[in-house]
Design an enzyme around this catalytic site. Sequence first.
Site, PDB file in Angstrom:
ATOM      1  N   SER A   1       0.848  -1.188   0.000  1.00 24.53           N
ATOM      2  CA  SER A   1       0.000   0.000   0.000  1.00 24.53           C
ATOM      3  C   SER A   1       0.884   1.238   0.000  1.00 24.53           C
ATOM      4  CB  SER A   1      -0.923   0.013   1.219  1.00 24.53           C
ATOM      5  OG  SER A   1      -1.822  -1.084   1.174  1.00 24.53           O
TER       6      SER A   1
ATOM      7  N   TYR B   1      -5.529  14.139   5.251  1.00 23.82           N
ATOM      8  CA  TYR B   1      -4.773  13.223   4.389  1.00 23.82           C
ATOM      9  C   TYR B   1      -3.741  12.452   5.202  1.00 23.82           C
ATOM     10  CZ  TYR B   1      -1.463  11.647   0.838  1.00 23.82           C
ATOM     11  OH  TYR B   1      -0.616  10.881   0.064  1.00 23.82           O
TER      12      TYR B   1
END
Length: 268
Positions: free
Chosen positions: A141, A157
Site C-alpha cells: 500500500s 490526508y
Amino acid sequence: MDLHLSGRSALVTGASKGIGLAVVRTLLDEGARVVAVSRRTSPELEKLARPELVHVAADLMDPEAPARVVARAVEEFGGLDILVNNAGGPPPGVSLPRTSFLDASDADWPAMFEFNLFSAVRAVRAALPHLLADGGGAVVSVSTGLARQPAVGNAEYGAAKAALTNLTKVLSEEYAPQGVRFNTVSPGAVRTAWWTEEGGAADIIAAMAGSDRDTVMDTLAPQMMNVSTGRLVTPEEIADAVALLVSPRSGSTTGADFVVDGGYLKAV
C-alpha cells in the site's frame, strides 16, 4: 536482478498516471500480468497495451468497486498474487495543500478516508481469499511520509495514511504465517499530477509564495520540505521499491515501511 515476477498476476489501483502508471510499467517489464484500475484510461496507459495488461474502469469511492475489480483480475488471470493499493491523494474535487486545519469540512474528512483508507481495506478484504488460496502473495500500500512526519495543511490526508500504515502492520502480523506479506511504501513529494496539474499543489504554493509553478517544483518545494536530495522524487523510484517488495526476493520483508522521500523524513 531477476525479481521472479514473470507470470505472476497483479492488481494495481490508481494506475492511469503518476506512481500507479510507473508501477504498472515496471511490473510488466518484469514479466507480470497486470490489471490496471482507474476511473478512466490515459494515453500513457494505452501505450503499454499488450495481452498481459487489462484496464478496468472503476471509481474506488464506490464501496462495491474493490470487490468487482478483484473478481475481474481473478477472472482474467485465474488467480491473484499481488495487490498494490496505490489509489489515493486528494479525492475528486479536492486540492491540497490546505492552508489550515479549519479549511477541511465535516464532508472532507470522510471523503479523504474513503479514498485513502477504506478503498484499500475493501480491496484487501476482497483479495485475501485469493491470495491465501494460491499459497500466499504480497500486498503493498502506498502511504506517505506525512503519516510519520505530520505537516500543517494536510491534516485529514496524513491521518488517513497514518491509519493505512498502522493497518498494514496489523495485517502483516495476522497473515505472515499464512504466506501473505503486507508492506507500505511512503513517498515524499513525488512529481505527479498532484503537483503538476493546473490548480494542483505547485499552483497553490506558487500563489501563496508569489512564485511560479516550475520554481516551486524545482526549488521551492524541496527547500520548504527540507528534502536532502534537493529535488522531488520520481514515480519510477517509487515503482522500483514496490516491485522489490512484491517480489519473492523480499520473502522475509513484511510489516515494513519503505521510505522513498529524498531525505524528507528525519526521524530515527
